[in-house]
Design a protein around this motif. Sequence first.
Motif, PDB file in Angstrom:
ATOM      1  N   THR A 140      21.829 -36.245 -27.914  1.00 40.68           N
ATOM      2  CA  THR A 140      21.347 -35.235 -26.978  1.00 40.68           C
ATOM      3  C   THR A 140      19.821 -35.295 -26.941  1.00 40.68           C
ATOM      4  N   LEU A 141      19.288 -35.169 -25.750  1.00 42.14           N
ATOM      5  CA  LEU A 141      17.845 -35.056 -25.561  1.00 42.14           C
ATOM      6  C   LEU A 141      17.602 -33.772 -24.781  1.00 42.14           C
ATOM      7  N   SER A 142      16.796 -32.889 -25.358  1.00 43.11           N
ATOM      8  CA  SER A 142      16.615 -31.554 -24.803  1.00 43.11           C
ATOM      9  C   SER A 142      15.146 -31.152 -24.826  1.00 43.11           C
ATOM     10  N   THR A 143      14.867 -30.079 -24.133  1.00 44.22           N
ATOM     11  CA  THR A 143      13.604 -29.375 -24.329  1.00 44.22           C
ATOM     12  C   THR A 143      13.858 -28.394 -25.465  1.00 44.22           C
ATOM     13  N   GLY A 144      13.254 -28.656 -26.619  1.00 44.70           N
ATOM     14  CA  GLY A 144      13.601 -27.915 -27.818  1.00 44.70           C
ATOM     15  C   GLY A 144      12.467 -27.101 -28.389  1.00 44.70           C
ATOM     16  N   LEU A 145      12.220 -27.246 -29.666  1.00 42.38           N
ATOM     17  CA  LEU A 145      11.263 -26.402 -30.389  1.00 42.38           C
ATOM     18  C   LEU A 145       9.890 -26.412 -29.723  1.00 42.38           C
ATOM     19  N   GLY A 146       9.456 -25.265 -29.300  1.00 37.00           N
ATOM     20  CA  GLY A 146       8.146 -25.129 -28.682  1.00 37.00           C
ATOM     21  C   GLY A 146       8.009 -25.828 -27.349  1.00 37.00           C
ATOM     22  N   GLY A 147       9.122 -26.326 -26.796  1.00 37.44           N
ATOM     23  CA  GLY A 147       9.066 -27.069 -25.549  1.00 37.44           C
ATOM     24  C   GLY A 147       8.928 -28.566 -25.738  1.00 37.44           C
ATOM     25  N   LEU A 148       8.989 -29.043 -26.984  1.00 37.88           N
ATOM     26  CA  LEU A 148       8.906 -30.480 -27.258  1.00 37.88           C
ATOM     27  C   LEU A 148      10.267 -31.144 -27.052  1.00 37.88           C
ATOM     28  N   PRO A 149      10.283 -32.451 -26.790  1.00 37.50           N
ATOM     29  CA  PRO A 149      11.562 -33.163 -26.733  1.00 37.50           C
ATOM     30  C   PRO A 149      12.254 -33.087 -28.091  1.00 37.50           C
TER      31      PRO A 149
END
Length: 213
Positions: A140-149
């Motif tokens: 999975t590739l997401s917009t995650g912690l703090g908006g980082l990949p």
Amino acid sequence: MVRVHPIAEVLSKAAGGDFPTVDGGWQRVEPWRPGVEGVVAFTGHAYLAVDHDVSDGTLVSLSPDGYGGASNPRLVSRLAGTGWIDALDIILVARGTGGEPTLVPRSDLRNHPRAEHATSVRSDVTTFGYAVPDDHTLVTLSTGLGGLPEVGLETDPSKDHVGADVVRDALTLIPEGEVAVAACAPGNARALRAFLSAGFEPVASVQLWRPER
């Protein structure tokens, strides 16, 4: 001008070896995703991402600090209320390698439990895997912690994949030099070894919750 979230900024600096001051302190920041809050703790300094319905006075009364207090289970439980609380994870960082991706989009893996979990705490979740249809290895590739990949993965146990190789393949999905993060439970030693072997480095811890106060 795109606003960089404080958590993205501090994690990006940590990826370059520049860590927060070890002062025992803590800082309040805005949540980076609606409906999800969390605590990100470095050595001797912590960040609490909590919504505005919790006052500064309430946070102070819970005695957070940068020496573990901000991750105290009682504090987390108080802030989460009756909501869901995730496990305490290690945050790892690496840089994208770019290049020609080995992985391909796999919409058929969208209902995988790990993809569903990612969707519950991250944004813009995309599922990837290998081109062979019966290979259910998931990235999975997401917009995650703090908006980082943010990268997540699970290998197909019926296939002869090396976890570190899958992580390296995942990094080709991210532009060269761009900071990426992953969250791994300390007890998941197999996954942790795979991320470390592929070049990820541990920099902090994170615990997320979806508050119901």
